[in-house]
Design a protein around this motif. Structure first.
Motif, PDB file in Angstrom:
ATOM      1  N   TYR A 107     -12.365  -7.588  -0.534  1.00 49.59           N
ATOM      2  CA  TYR A 107     -13.523  -7.517   0.361  1.00 49.59           C
ATOM      3  C   TYR A 107     -13.762  -8.903   0.948  1.00 49.59           C
ATOM      4  CZ  TYR A 107     -17.967  -5.818   2.181  1.00 49.59           C
ATOM      5  OH  TYR A 107     -18.987  -5.435   3.014  1.00 49.59           O
ATOM      6  N   GLY A 108     -14.224  -8.937   2.222  1.00 45.86           N
ATOM      7  CA  GLY A 108     -14.476 -10.195   2.890  1.00 45.86           C
ATOM      8  C   GLY A 108     -15.750 -10.161   3.707  1.00 45.86           C
ATOM      9  N   ASN A 109     -16.045 -11.292   4.339  1.00 45.98           N
ATOM     10  CA  ASN A 109     -17.240 -11.358   5.180  1.00 45.98           C
ATOM     11  C   ASN A 109     -17.066 -10.486   6.421  1.00 45.98           C
ATOM     12  OD1 ASN A 109     -15.289 -13.055   6.284  1.00 45.98           O
ATOM     13  ND2 ASN A 109     -16.788 -14.507   7.078  1.00 45.98           N
ATOM     14  N   TYR A 110     -18.106 -10.348   7.207  1.00 43.49           N
ATOM     15  CA  TYR A 110     -18.205  -9.422   8.337  1.00 43.49           C
ATOM     16  C   TYR A 110     -18.081  -7.958   7.858  1.00 43.49           C
ATOM     17  CZ  TYR A 110     -17.561 -13.414  11.456  1.00 43.49           C
ATOM     18  OH  TYR A 110     -17.707 -14.610  12.108  1.00 43.49           O
ATOM     19  N   GLY A 111     -18.355  -7.723   6.563  1.00 41.84           N
ATOM     20  CA  GLY A 111     -18.253  -6.368   6.029  1.00 41.84           C
ATOM     21  C   GLY A 111     -16.837  -5.837   6.106  1.00 41.84           C
ATOM     22  N   THR A 112     -15.903  -6.540   5.460  1.00 47.72           N
ATOM     23  CA  THR A 112     -14.482  -6.250   5.611  1.00 47.72           C
ATOM     24  C   THR A 112     -13.872  -5.732   4.317  1.00 47.72           C
ATOM     25  OG1 THR A 112     -14.308  -8.010   7.264  1.00 47.72           O
ATOM     26  CG2 THR A 112     -12.262  -7.238   6.272  1.00 47.72           C
ATOM     27  N   PRO A 113     -13.735  -4.415   4.154  1.00 47.30           N
ATOM     28  CA  PRO A 113     -13.003  -3.869   3.017  1.00 47.30           C
ATOM     29  C   PRO A 113     -11.498  -3.852   3.310  1.00 47.30           C
ATOM     30  CG  PRO A 113     -13.957  -2.082   4.273  1.00 47.30           C
ATOM     31  CD  PRO A 113     -14.408  -3.365   4.935  1.00 47.30           C
ATOM     32  N   TYR A 114     -10.722  -4.022   2.242  1.00 48.77           N
ATOM     33  CA  TYR A 114      -9.263  -4.061   2.392  1.00 48.77           C
ATOM     34  C   TYR A 114      -8.622  -3.298   1.243  1.00 48.77           C
ATOM     35  CZ  TYR A 114      -4.584  -6.023   1.641  1.00 48.77           C
ATOM     36  OH  TYR A 114      -3.250  -6.184   1.389  1.00 48.77           O
ATOM     37  N   PHE A 115      -7.630  -2.471   1.584  1.00 47.37           N
ATOM     38  CA  PHE A 115      -6.873  -1.734   0.567  1.00 47.37           C
ATOM     39  C   PHE A 115      -5.434  -1.584   1.036  1.00 47.37           C
ATOM     40  CE2 PHE A 115      -4.991   2.150  -1.089  1.00 47.37           C
ATOM     41  CZ  PHE A 115      -5.164   1.967  -2.460  1.00 47.37           C
ATOM     42  N   GLU A 116      -4.510  -1.774   0.107  1.00 51.21           N
ATOM     43  CA  GLU A 116      -3.103  -1.607   0.421  1.00 51.21           C
ATOM     44  C   GLU A 116      -2.384  -1.124  -0.832  1.00 51.21           C
ATOM     45  OE1 GLU A 116       0.651  -4.131   2.369  1.00 51.21           O
ATOM     46  OE2 GLU A 116      -1.259  -5.102   1.912  1.00 51.21           O
ATOM     47  N   GLY A 117      -1.478  -0.165  -0.661  1.00 54.39           N
ATOM     48  CA  GLY A 117      -0.749   0.356  -1.811  1.00 54.39           C
ATOM     49  C   GLY A 117       0.627   0.849  -1.444  1.00 54.39           C
ATOM     50  N   TYR A 118       1.527   0.728  -2.405  1.00 58.66           N
ATOM     51  CA  TYR A 118       2.905   1.189  -2.218  1.00 58.66           C
ATOM     52  C   TYR A 118       3.378   1.823  -3.524  1.00 58.66           C
ATOM     53  CZ  TYR A 118       7.991   1.095  -1.755  1.00 58.66           C
ATOM     54  OH  TYR A 118       9.316   1.440  -1.729  1.00 58.66           O
ATOM     55  N   ILE A 119       3.990   3.007  -3.409  1.00 58.25           N
ATOM     56  CA  ILE A 119       4.567   3.694  -4.560  1.00 58.25           C
ATOM     57  C   ILE A 119       5.967   4.144  -4.175  1.00 58.25           C
ATOM     58  CG2 ILE A 119       4.385   5.659  -6.138  1.00 58.25           C
ATOM     59  CD1 ILE A 119       1.381   5.596  -5.752  1.00 58.25           C
ATOM     60  N   GLY A 120       6.950   3.777  -4.964  1.00 53.29           N
ATOM     61  CA  GLY A 120       8.330   4.156  -4.718  1.00 53.29           C
ATOM     62  C   GLY A 120       8.905   4.926  -5.885  1.00 53.29           C
ATOM     63  N   SER A 121       9.932   5.670  -5.608  1.00 51.83           N
ATOM     64  CA  SER A 121      10.587   6.456  -6.648  1.00 51.83           C
ATOM     65  C   SER A 121      11.322   5.539  -7.615  1.00 51.83           C
ATOM     66  CB  SER A 121      11.561   7.444  -6.016  1.00 51.83           C
ATOM     67  OG  SER A 121      12.561   6.751  -5.273  1.00 51.83           O
ATOM     68  N   PRO A 122      11.625   6.016  -8.835  1.00 52.52           N
ATOM     69  CA  PRO A 122      12.412   5.200  -9.771  1.00 52.52           C
ATOM     70  C   PRO A 122      13.766   4.830  -9.181  1.00 52.52           C
ATOM     71  CG  PRO A 122      11.441   7.098 -10.884  1.00 52.52           C
ATOM     72  CD  PRO A 122      11.213   7.302  -9.416  1.00 52.52           C
ATOM     73  N   LYS A 123      14.365   3.760  -9.723  1.00 50.80           N
ATOM     74  CA  LYS A 123      15.641   3.283  -9.212  1.00 50.80           C
ATOM     75  C   LYS A 123      16.706   4.367  -9.315  1.00 50.80           C
ATOM     76  CE  LYS A 123      14.736  -1.532 -10.428  1.00 50.80           C
ATOM     77  NZ  LYS A 123      15.186  -2.692 -11.252  1.00 50.80           N
ATOM     78  N   SER A 124      17.423   4.565  -8.229  1.00 55.04           N
ATOM     79  CA  SER A 124      18.477   5.564  -8.197  1.00 55.04           C
ATOM     80  C   SER A 124      19.541   5.124  -7.204  1.00 55.04           C
ATOM     81  CB  SER A 124      17.924   6.938  -7.794  1.00 55.04           C
ATOM     82  OG  SER A 124      18.969   7.864  -7.579  1.00 55.04           O
TER      83      SER A 124
END
Length: 551
Positions: A107-124
């Protein structure tokens, strides 16, 4: 040889017989006889000869590790955006413990929410499946609070399948962006909803390419289906097809071909326009130890201008003067397709129904030099002179100065670009890049509204740095400069010289352990509310902090 051996043998016998007759006094006795036998044969054993070749010593082949860097230079200087990417720097973590799955929130000023995500399959070895989401928005802007809010959301699901020969990939992508036309006169009392603009983009991507690129024939195919919309009835459906291949005739000589076709349809209300584009790029490539040459043509055209297809010659040569010095020069021409989406990416405050044309580069003469100054330090400097038709120039619209329109010089615009770039890297400690560009535009018309190359800078500089001062800590420092910006307000028919832009950004990330980390990003530390586009000041000092989890 036999005579020589016989004489030596006789002498030896004489010595032996003589010594046998020597008394204790060391003198020969008076009655001693010396017998010389000529019939005695001296037989020597055959000499030993080795006819086997001396074996060569084993040669240890030194493996050179190729390292690639992909850097993004954000010259548009958009609102605060965390610069950290998927892969984390972990100098001492074993490869077996590395995971690419992560979630970041802040979260930041100016009312700034932030979200980031990554999900990958198991190594193959056979497939990869992944999911990516990202959201960054600000509830308030530099002026008028929520009337200058902005936000962007991205989501993508994709995968790759490997069958040993080919790699098949595909993805589904969504992007949603929101801005406001807050460049209006402060005396006006406007609501946030009345000046809100939204962009929505859906796309599907499918690609096939050869997995191993070490054989004689290589190929790839990719197609994108893009559906782009805004909140003002503007729509664009676009289908891209890109086919490429190369054939190795010998160790030094190869042939290549790339074909790009775009079928698009732009519509706003009752107005519709089909816009199609085709480009064929055959090449002959020669790469020797000291000299390299590329020659071919760009065969490109569209249905906008009515000129059909055009041929543009392409030639580029380079000479490796020594191990650390390369000189190159070339000439080319091409046609660049401008779309509704690409134009809005440059300026999201465009008015509805703006004029849209493709940009033609009649010719571009360029050259430069690359020098390895020392270990890890590399210089690239050069320049180009291009002749452009239908170069996009953004100006405030005549009907409303809070919206922008695109103007085109009726003739040819000559553009001079001189640049220099220095890159330095010391593995595990620092990565640094400094680039400077100078531009000069010579327009063909004397009209007041085309007096300058509006909103195009004369000077650009970017200084990007990444440091690894201690274990588990990554620090970034980026400095951007942009000068020589001029703007035209069509509503008031006035020219404005915009202040130079100096933007300093700092960031840091610390891994508490293998799973958890914290980050902090600071943008525009000088606090200048500069205007990249006339009447649209940027936010002042921005900060964003949060946590990250890897799993």
């Amino acid at each position: 040889m036999k005579r020589f051996l016989t004489i030596i043998a006789l002498c030896s016998l004489v010595s032996i017989e003589g010594l046998a007759q020597v008394g204790t006094t060391g003198r020969l006795e008076e009655e001693a006889e010396i017998v010389i036998r000529k019939d005695r044969k001296i037989v020597l054993p055959p000499a030993t000869r080795n006819f086997e070749k001396i074996p060569q010593l084993p040669v240890s082949g030194a493996v050179t590790k190729q390292e690639y860097q992909f850097r993004r230079f954000q010259y548009n200087l958009s609102p605060l955006e965390p610069s950290f990417r998927t892969a984390n720097y972990r100098s001492s973590q074993p490869a077996a413990n590395f995971t690419s799955n992560y979630v970041r929130a802040g979260y930041g000023n100016y009312g700034t929410p932030y979200f980031e995500g990554y999900i990958g399959s198991p190594k193959s070895q056979d497939y990869i499946v992944n999911l990516y989401v990202r959201h960054l928005s600000s509830q308030r802007g530099p002026i008028f609070d929520e009337n200058s809010a902005s936000g962007r959301t991205e989501a993508a699901v994709g995968g790759k399948f490997f069958n040993g020969v080919n790699t098949v990939s595909g993805s589904l992508n969504y992007t949603g962006q929101k801005v406001h036309f807050f460049g209006y006169n402060p005396v006006l009392d406007l609501t946030s909803d009345a000046i809100e603009q939204k962009f929505t983009r859906f796309s599907a991507n499918v690609g096939v390419q050869k997995t191993e690129r070490d054989e004689q024939l290589n190929y790839s195919f990719e197609t994108d289906w893009v559906f782009f919309r805004d909140a003002l009835e503007a729509k664009e459906n676009k289908f891209d097809f890109d086919v490429a291949g190369d054939y190795q005739l010998s160790e030094e000589l190869s042939l290549s071909l790339e074909a790009i076709a775009v079928l698009s349809k732009r519509s706003e209300g009752a107005v519709e326009a089909n816009r199609n584009y085709l480009s064929l790029q055959p090449r002959v490539n020669y790469a020797g130890d000291k000299f390299a040459l590329k020659a071919g043509i760009n065969f490109a055209g569209d249905n906008d201008s009515g000129n059909g297809m055009s041929l543009y010659p392409v030639v580029e040569g380079s000479v490796n003067v020594d191990a650390g010095l390369r000189v190159y020069a070339g000439y080319e021409g091409f046609l660049t397709m401008n779309t509704l989406e690409s134009s809005i990416d440059q300026n999201p405050f465009l008015r509805p129904g703006f004029d849209l044309r493709n940009t033609e580069t009649e010719s571009n003469i360029y050259g430069g030099v690359e020098i390895d100054l020392s270990k890890g330090l590399r210089l690239n400097a050069g320049g180009s002179l291009a002749s452009l038709n239908n170069l996009q120039l953004f100006t405030n619209a005549v009907s409303d100065s809070s919206r922008f329109e695109i103007l085109y010089d009726p003739g040819t615009v000559d553009r001079l670009n001189i640049f220099s770039e220095v890159n330095f890297e010391k593995a595990g400690e620092v990565r640094s890049s400094l680039r400077f560009d100078f531009y000069n535009y010579d327009l063909s018309t004397t009209a007041a509204n085309l007096e300058e190359a509006w909103h195009l800078p004369s000077f650009k500089a970017a200084f990007n740095n990444t440091f690894f001062p201690i274990e588990n800590l990554t620090v970034t420092a980026d400095l951007y400069y942009m000068g020589g910006l001029n703007a035209w307000n069509g509503e008031t028919a006035q020219k404005f010289e915009l202040d130079d832009i100096v933007d300093l950004n700092l960031g840091g990330k610390y891994n508490l352990n293998q799973q958890f980390g914290v980050f902090l990003q600071l943008n525009n530390l000088f606090g200048s509310e500069y205007q990249r586009n006339l009447n649209y000041p940027s936010r002042g000092i921005q900060f964003l902090g949060g946590i990250s989890v890897s799993f």
